[in-house]
Scaffold this active site. Structure first.
Site, PDB file in Angstrom:
ATOM      1  CG  ASP A  33      13.080  16.621 -21.823  1.00 35.49           C
ATOM      2  OD1 ASP A  33      13.781  16.294 -22.798  1.00 35.49           O
ATOM      3  OD2 ASP A  33      12.769  15.851 -20.897  1.00 35.49           O
TER       4      ASP A  33
HETATM    5  N1  URA Z   1      16.399  14.281 -18.137  1.00 37.21           N
HETATM    6  C1  URA Z   1      15.138  14.494 -18.566  1.00 37.21           C
HETATM    7  O1  URA Z   1      14.271  13.655 -18.419  1.00 37.21           O
HETATM    8  N2  URA Z   1      14.872  15.671 -19.171  1.00 37.21           N
HETATM    9  C2  URA Z   1      15.795  16.642 -19.323  1.00 37.21           C
HETATM   10  O2  URA Z   1      15.481  17.707 -19.862  1.00 37.21           O
HETATM   11  C3  URA Z   1      17.102  16.404 -18.867  1.00 37.21           C
HETATM   12  C4  URA Z   1      17.381  15.206 -18.271  1.00 37.21           C
END
Ligand code: URA
Length: 237
Positions: free
Chosen positions: A102
């Protein structure tokens, strides 16, 4: 390049395994059995057979980044800054991130133009492990940890697979999952009535986040890391 090295690059063999295989007469070079692991081959023109299989040599790129927060994981950002902007130029034509972190997530992100490896590492059937350090909004109880370990409902068809969940001495949660669902860690924390304040990936399959890489830095994978990746994606499903 030496024949044993060529074999390592095209398969999941270690150098020793490749040497054994060649000495046992399992490898043909341009149609003839070759038992000499040191035989020099021109990788782009030679025809190498391993048993019934004709091997194909391609030179791929593998890089690791310590992703900083604030960049999206995509090849094109449509107005938003992407992780691609941190790669040294020239960026190999087909180099892409393996999976996604993310925008606000930091840590280990692998890039490759080896499409087969990319596909294998992300295949849900292969259960490649990802390890995250999570700063939670509030401390997790022993019961929360048990629920995360067993698998939680996060609004998908199936609950999450069993995970490893333990608190670190610093009060963070170390969570090891074998899936890669959308916002999975954040949704797992929500499932135990908590929130992620900070998220960092510290391992991906056989790779660990290199402490020498500061956020935003990138480097080529070492030959040993590439070999470990190859093993991970050739391992039985
Ligand atoms: N899980 C999440 O919620 N975000 C990420 O970036 C990776 C795994």
């Amino acid at each position: 390049m030496r024949l044993d090295k060529y074999l390592c690059e095209c398969t999941a063999f270690s150098r020793r395994e490749a040497g054994d295989c060649i000495r046992r007469g399992k490898v043909k070079v341009d149609g003839e059995v070759c038992r000499d692991p040191a035989r020099k081959v021109e990788e782009t023109v030679v025809r190498v057979e391993l048993g019934e299989e004709v091997l194909s040599y391609q030179c791929f790129h593998y890089m690791v980044m310590n992703k900083p927060g604030g960049l999206i994981t995509a090849s094109e950002g449509r107005g938003e800054a992407t992780v691609m902007t941190l790669l040294p130029s020239p960026v190999p034509k087909h180099l892409v991130p393996v999976g996604r972190l993310d925008k606000d997530t930091e840590g280990l992100l692998l890039f490759t133009d080896d499409g087969e490896m990319n596909h294998r590492l992300l295949s849900p059937a292969r259960h490649v492990e990802k390890v995250y350090l999570v700063t939670p909004q509030h401390a997790l109880s022993e019961e929360d940890l048990l629920r995360l370990r067993e698998g939680v409902e996060i609004g998908d068809e199936k609950p999450t697979l069993p995970a490893l969940a333990e608190m670190t001495a610093q009060g963070d949660l170390k969570l090891t999952i074998r899936e890669g669902r959308f916002h999975q860690v954040k949704r797992m924390l929500e499932a135990v009535d908590n929130q992620v304040l900070h998220l960092k990936r510290i391992a991906f399959g056989p790779l660990k986040l290199d402490p020498a890489l500061s956020p935003g830095q990138v480097r080529e994978c070492t030959a040993e890391e590439v070999e470990r990746l190859r093993h991970a994606c050739h391992a039985a499903k």
